[in-house]
Design an enzyme around this catalytic site. Structure first.
Site: not given
Ligand code: 13P
Length: 257
Positions: A13-15, A99, A101, A171, A177, A217, A238
């Site tokens: 997930n590149w966000k 997600h 976020e 998640e 993150g 993470s 992520g």
């Molecule tokens: P991280 O791997 O950076 O913790 O992010 C996880 C995530 O939100 C994947 O959708």
């Protein structure tokens, strides 16, 4: 993982990172690190503007393209929205919905997440449905109850055939993150419960066919231990998905077992 009954999926997930112009160089570098034999499906979910570049570059490296969000509407006067049809048209095979976020910053409700998942299924795109508890919920011992509720809400009205095309991503919000990964035991406990919920809703055959991913993470160091758990069928990654060598190491970690 249980490759006998379901797919193993490593999804990035590149966000809101990277640029469309960065896709080709990224894939070229990824190719150098990728294991020769592949034990999983690999997908990179990106903002919609990068999907065409990902489809093109990804062919070379057997990486599928995915979106990060979709509109619940099919078409019409919804300025700024991107429909499932549009994602399918440019070649997206997967799309993240719900997600944390988006739930937090865009106030997405469980019923909206459900509508988005259905919109994707209608156009042949596999929804990657995210669920996860907050730290407060975990500390109050509400994790299982909340996750069960989220899974039921996200799957409402989705039939037994369609559910097998859904991917659930567990998640925990406190692990996203933060560098604070759930232990393999914590992640397995919740993923196992998610499968139990699907079993109650759809029966054993469907439950064992659904891929359940862990996200939060996950990185090149901890992936193997997480992926060794029986109910963890892959990862939603992520930060580490932005580093070609690390992402390829996670893909390679699916070769165990
Ligand atoms: P991280 O791997 O950076 O913790 O992010 C996880 C995530 O939100 C994947 O959708």
């Amino acid at each position: 993982m249980n490759r006998k009954y379901r797919k193993t999926v490593i999804a990035g997930n590149w966000k809101m990172n990277q640029l469309a112009s960065g896709v080709k160089p990224f894939i070229e570098e990824l190719k150098e690190h990728m294991p020769k034999t592949r034990s999983c499906d690999v997908v990179l979910c990106t903002p919609a503007v990068m999907i065409p570049a990902m489809v093109k570059a990804g062919k070379d490296c057997r990486v599928a393209a995915g979106g990060e969000d979709v509109s619940k509407f099919e078409k019409g006067a919804y300025t700024g929205e991107i429909s499932a049809d549009m994602l399918a048209d440019v070649g997206a095979k997967y799309c993240i919905v719900g997600h944390s976020e988006r739930r937090e910053y865009h106030h997405e409700s469980d019923s909206l997440v459900n509508e988005k998942a259905k919109a994707l299924l209608a156009k042949g795109i596999a929804p990657i449905i995210c669920v996860g508890e907050s730290l407060e919920q975990r500390e109050k011992n509400l994790t299982m109850e909340y996750i069960a509720y989220q899974v039921c809400a996200a799957l409402s009205g989705i039939d037994g055939t369609q559910v097998r095309r859904c991917i659930i991503a567990y998640e925990p919000i406190w692990a996203i993150g933060t560098g604070k990964t759930a232990t393999a035991e914590q992640a397995e406990e919740v993923c196992c419960e998610i499968r139990a919920v699907i079993r109650r809703l759809y029966g054993a055959r469907s439950a064992r066919a659904v891929s359940i991913l862990y996200g939060g993470s996950m990185n090149a160091k901890n992936a193997a231990e997480l992926l060794a758990q029986p109910d963890i069928d892959g990862g939603l990654i992520g930060g580490a998905s932005l580093k070609p060598a690390d992402f390829a190491t996670i893909v390679a970690a699916t070769a165990q077992g």
